[in-house]
Motif scaffolding. Structure first.
Motif, PDB file in Angstrom:
ATOM      1  N   GLY A 106       0.821  -1.212   0.000  1.00  0.00           N
ATOM      2  CA  GLY A 106       0.000   0.000   0.000  1.00  0.00           C
ATOM      3  C   GLY A 106       0.852   1.258   0.000  1.00  0.00           C
ATOM      4  O   GLY A 106       0.581   2.207  -0.756  1.00  0.00           O
ATOM      5  N   LEU A 107       1.894   1.286   0.844  1.00  0.00           N
ATOM      6  CA  LEU A 107       2.785   2.450   0.863  1.00  0.00           C
ATOM      7  C   LEU A 107       3.475   2.630  -0.482  1.00  0.00           C
ATOM      8  O   LEU A 107       3.602   3.754  -0.986  1.00  0.00           O
ATOM      9  N   GLY A 108       3.917   1.523  -1.073  1.00  0.00           N
ATOM     10  CA  GLY A 108       4.572   1.610  -2.366  1.00  0.00           C
ATOM     11  C   GLY A 108       3.655   2.172  -3.437  1.00  0.00           C
ATOM     12  O   GLY A 108       4.056   3.020  -4.247  1.00  0.00           O
ATOM     13  N   LEU A 109       2.388   1.749  -3.424  1.00  0.00           N
ATOM     14  CA  LEU A 109       1.437   2.235  -4.423  1.00  0.00           C
ATOM     15  C   LEU A 109       1.061   3.692  -4.189  1.00  0.00           C
ATOM     16  O   LEU A 109       0.825   4.440  -5.139  1.00  0.00           O
ATOM     17  N   VAL A 110       0.999   4.110  -2.925  1.00  0.00           N
ATOM     18  CA  VAL A 110       0.713   5.520  -2.627  1.00  0.00           C
ATOM     19  C   VAL A 110       1.836   6.413  -3.136  1.00  0.00           C
ATOM     20  O   VAL A 110       1.588   7.434  -3.809  1.00  0.00           O
ATOM     21  N   PHE A 111       3.079   6.052  -2.839  1.00  0.00           N
ATOM     22  CA  PHE A 111       4.198   6.864  -3.329  1.00  0.00           C
ATOM     23  C   PHE A 111       4.328   6.779  -4.846  1.00  0.00           C
ATOM     24  O   PHE A 111       4.778   7.739  -5.487  1.00  0.00           O
ATOM     25  N   LEU A 112       3.910   5.650  -5.426  1.00  0.00           N
ATOM     26  CA  LEU A 112       3.903   5.542  -6.889  1.00  0.00           C
ATOM     27  C   LEU A 112       2.920   6.540  -7.494  1.00  0.00           C
ATOM     28  O   LEU A 112       3.193   7.151  -8.536  1.00  0.00           O
ATOM     29  N   ALA A 113       1.775   6.725  -6.821  1.00  0.00           N
ATOM     30  CA  ALA A 113       0.784   7.687  -7.313  1.00  0.00           C
ATOM     31  C   ALA A 113       1.258   9.125  -7.185  1.00  0.00           C
ATOM     32  O   ALA A 113       0.782  10.005  -7.910  1.00  0.00           O
ATOM     33  N   LEU A 114       2.192   9.387  -6.267  1.00  0.00           N
ATOM     34  CA  LEU A 114       2.673  10.756  -6.045  1.00  0.00           C
ATOM     35  C   LEU A 114       3.750  11.178  -7.036  1.00  0.00           C
ATOM     36  O   LEU A 114       4.098  12.361  -7.088  1.00  0.00           O
ATOM     37  N   ILE A 115       4.270  10.236  -7.806  1.00  0.00           N
ATOM     38  CA  ILE A 115       5.351  10.586  -8.737  1.00  0.00           C
ATOM     39  C   ILE A 115       4.857  11.563  -9.799  1.00  0.00           C
ATOM     40  O   ILE A 115       5.509  12.575 -10.088  1.00  0.00           O
ATOM     41  N   ILE A 116       3.692  11.273 -10.384  1.00  0.00           N
ATOM     42  CA  ILE A 116       3.225  12.051 -11.537  1.00  0.00           C
ATOM     43  C   ILE A 116       2.886  13.497 -11.194  1.00  0.00           C
ATOM     44  O   ILE A 116       3.327  14.411 -11.892  1.00  0.00           O
ATOM     45  N   PRO A 117       2.078  13.778 -10.139  1.00  0.00           N
ATOM     46  CA  PRO A 117       1.719  15.189  -9.899  1.00  0.00           C
ATOM     47  C   PRO A 117       2.896  16.076  -9.556  1.00  0.00           C
ATOM     48  O   PRO A 117       2.861  17.282  -9.829  1.00  0.00           O
ATOM     49  N   PHE A 118       3.942  15.505  -8.960  1.00  0.00           N
ATOM     50  CA  PHE A 118       5.122  16.311  -8.651  1.00  0.00           C
ATOM     51  C   PHE A 118       5.945  16.612  -9.896  1.00  0.00           C
ATOM     52  O   PHE A 118       6.611  17.648  -9.972  1.00  0.00           O
ATOM     53  N   ALA A 119       5.886  15.723 -10.899  1.00  0.00           N
ATOM     54  CA  ALA A 119       6.729  15.886 -12.089  1.00  0.00           C
ATOM     55  C   ALA A 119       5.997  16.532 -13.253  1.00  0.00           C
ATOM     56  O   ALA A 119       6.603  17.244 -14.047  1.00  0.00           O
ATOM     57  N   LEU A 120       4.673  16.283 -13.361  1.00  0.00           N
ATOM     58  CA  LEU A 120       3.935  16.728 -14.539  1.00  0.00           C
ATOM     59  C   LEU A 120       2.747  17.591 -14.142  1.00  0.00           C
ATOM     60  O   LEU A 120       2.492  17.814 -12.963  1.00  0.00           O
ATOM     61  N   ASP A 121       2.004  18.077 -15.153  1.00  0.00           N
ATOM     62  CA  ASP A 121       0.877  18.962 -14.883  1.00  0.00           C
ATOM     63  C   ASP A 121      -0.394  18.155 -14.620  1.00  0.00           C
ATOM     64  O   ASP A 121      -0.384  16.919 -14.588  1.00  0.00           O
ATOM     65  N   ALA A 122      -1.508  18.875 -14.440  1.00  0.00           N
ATOM     66  CA  ALA A 122      -2.773  18.230 -14.081  1.00  0.00           C
ATOM     67  C   ALA A 122      -3.265  17.291 -15.179  1.00  0.00           C
ATOM     68  O   ALA A 122      -3.890  16.263 -14.888  1.00  0.00           O
ATOM     69  N   TYR A 123      -2.994  17.636 -16.439  1.00  0.00           N
ATOM     70  CA  TYR A 123      -3.477  16.802 -17.549  1.00  0.00           C
ATOM     71  C   TYR A 123      -2.893  15.400 -17.471  1.00  0.00           C
ATOM     72  O   TYR A 123      -3.618  14.403 -17.491  1.00  0.00           O
ATOM     73  N   TRP A 124      -1.568  15.308 -17.372  1.00  0.00           N
ATOM     74  CA  TRP A 124      -0.935  14.000 -17.340  1.00  0.00           C
ATOM     75  C   TRP A 124      -1.112  13.321 -15.990  1.00  0.00           C
ATOM     76  O   TRP A 124      -1.040  12.090 -15.898  1.00  0.00           O
ATOM     77  N   THR A 125      -1.332  14.110 -14.953  1.00  0.00           N
ATOM     78  CA  THR A 125      -1.690  13.514 -13.670  1.00  0.00           C
ATOM     79  C   THR A 125      -3.012  12.778 -13.780  1.00  0.00           C
ATOM     80  O   THR A 125      -3.186  11.673 -13.248  1.00  0.00           O
ATOM     81  N   SER A 126      -3.964  13.388 -14.494  1.00  0.00           N
ATOM     82  CA  SER A 126      -5.253  12.742 -14.711  1.00  0.00           C
ATOM     83  C   SER A 126      -5.092  11.412 -15.436  1.00  0.00           C
ATOM     84  O   SER A 126      -5.666  10.389 -15.035  1.00  0.00           O
ATOM     85  N   VAL A 127      -4.300  11.407 -16.492  1.00  0.00           N
ATOM     86  CA  VAL A 127      -4.086  10.178 -17.266  1.00  0.00           C
ATOM     87  C   VAL A 127      -3.387   9.119 -16.417  1.00  0.00           C
ATOM     88  O   VAL A 127      -3.806   7.946 -16.374  1.00  0.00           O
ATOM     89  N   GLY A 128      -2.319   9.529 -15.730  1.00  0.00           N
ATOM     90  CA  GLY A 128      -1.555   8.581 -14.925  1.00  0.00           C
ATOM     91  C   GLY A 128      -2.368   7.999 -13.787  1.00  0.00           C
ATOM     92  O   GLY A 128      -2.314   6.782 -13.521  1.00  0.00           O
ATOM     93  N   TRP A 129      -3.125   8.837 -13.098  1.00  0.00           N
ATOM     94  CA  TRP A 129      -3.938   8.350 -11.982  1.00  0.00           C
ATOM     95  C   TRP A 129      -5.057   7.437 -12.457  1.00  0.00           C
ATOM     96  O   TRP A 129      -5.441   6.498 -11.750  1.00  0.00           O
TER      97      TRP A 129
END
Length: 264
Positions: free
Chosen positions: A65-88
Motif C-alpha cells: 500500500g505504501l509503495g502504491l501511494v508513493f507511486l501515485a505521487l510521482i506524476i503530480p510532482f513531475a507533470l501537470d494536471a493533464y498528465w496527472t489525470s491520465v496517470g492516476w
C-alpha cells in the motif's frame, strides 16, 4: 488477528518525506524522484515479505500500500494536471483490478478515490489550464467503464455473490462518470474534426451501444440491472435531444428577430 505497528510503518515514511520536502523547498522534480525511490523500496520490501511467508499478510499489504501511494505521487510532482489525470486513471484501474482479483477491499477503495481524483484533475486541466482533454477523457471513459464492471462482478472461479451496497453505489457512480467522459470525448472529437456537435445525446447513445456489446460478449446474457441501465440512458438521451432541440429552436427565433428585414 495479526497486529502491525501502524505508527512505525506509516508515519515514518511520510514524516521523512515531509522533512525532505522542506530541505528541497518543495521542488517538484526532486519530490518526484524521492517518491519513486520510496515506492521502489516499499514495493520491494512488500514483495520480499510476501514471498518469505508465502501469504499476503497484513504487513505485506501495508508495504504494498505504501509503495502504491508513493507511486501515485510521482506524476503530480513531475507533470501537470493533464498528465496527472491520465496517470492516476491508469494507476487506479490497475489497482482496482488487483483488488478485484485478490479480493482486497482497501485496494478497491483507494483505487476508487484515485479514479475520482483523476477526473477532478482532468476538469482542472480543462477549466484552469484551458487544455483540450480529448485523450485524457478517452482514458477516463475506459477506466470508469472498467471500474463499473469490476465493482459489479467477481473473478471467475469465485462464488458469484450479490455486490455489496457500497460496491453498487460505486458502480453506478463510475458508470455515470463513464457516460459523462464519453460525452466529452464526443464533443471534443467532433470539434477536433471541425464539426460543431449538434446533438450531445448521440455520444451517450453510441457509448451505450458499445458497452452493451461488451457486456453481452463478457456475460452472454442480459441481467435485470443492465435492462435498467439501458432504460435510464435512453431516457437521458431523449432528454438531451429535447434540450438541444429547444435551444436550437430558440437560437433560430432570436436570429430571425435580429434580422434587418424584421425591423423594416
Amino acid at each position: 488477528i495479526p497486529v502491525v505497528d501502524s505508527t512505525l510503518i506509516f508515519a515514518t515514511p511520510f514524516m521523512a518525506f515531509s522533512l525532505y520536502a522542506g530541505l528541497v523547498d518543495s521542488e517538484g522534480y526532486q519530490l518526484s524522484i524521492a517518491s519513486a525511490v520510496l515506492a521502489a523500496v516499499y514495493l520491494i520490501v512488500g514483495y520480499i515479505t510476501h514471498k518469505k511467508f508465502n501469504v499476503l499478510s497484513v504487513l505485506s499489504q501495508c508495504f504494498y500500500g505504501l509503495g502504491l501511494v508513493f507511486l501515485a505521487l510521482i506524476i503530480p510532482f513531475a507533470l501537470d494536471a493533464y498528465w496527472t489525470s491520465v496517470g492516476w486513471a491508469i494507476h487506479g484501474i490497475a489497482m482496482l483490478y488487483l483488488g478485484w482479483r485478490y479480493q482486497l477491499g482497501a485496494a478497491k477503495y483507494f483505487a476508487a478515490a484515485l479514479l475520482v481524483l483523476s477526473g477532478l484533475a482532468s476538469v482542472f486541466a480543462s477549466i484552469f489550464d484551458e487544455q483540450s482533454v480529448l485523450f485524457a477523457s478517452c482514458v477516463l471513459m475506459l477506466a470508469y467503464a472498467g471500474a463499473y464492471y469490476l465493482f459489479r462482478t467477481t473473478p471467475e472461479g469465485e462464488k458469484q455473490l450479490e455486490p455489496q451496497p457500497l460496491h453498487c453505489v460505486l458502480s453506478h457512480v463510475f458508470l455515470g462518470l463513464s457516460f459523462i467522459s464519453a460525452n466529452t470525448v464526443y464533443g471534443h472529437g467532433l470539434t477536433r474534426l471541425g464539426v460543431e456537435p449538434q446533438n450531445h445525446g448521440l455520444g451517450l447513445l453510441l457509448w451505450l451501444a458499445i458497452l452493451g456489446g461488451i457486456w453481452w460478449w463478457k456475460t452472454k446474457t442480459w441481467s435485470a440491472h443492465w435492462h435498467k441501465v439501458n432504460t435510464l440512458m435512453l431516457v437521458v438521451t431523449l432528454a438531451y435531444v429535447l434540450i438541444d432541440f429547444t435551444i436550437l429552436t430558440a437560437v433560430f427565433e432570436v436570429d430571425a428577430l435580429l434580422k434587418p428585414e424584421f425591423f423594416s
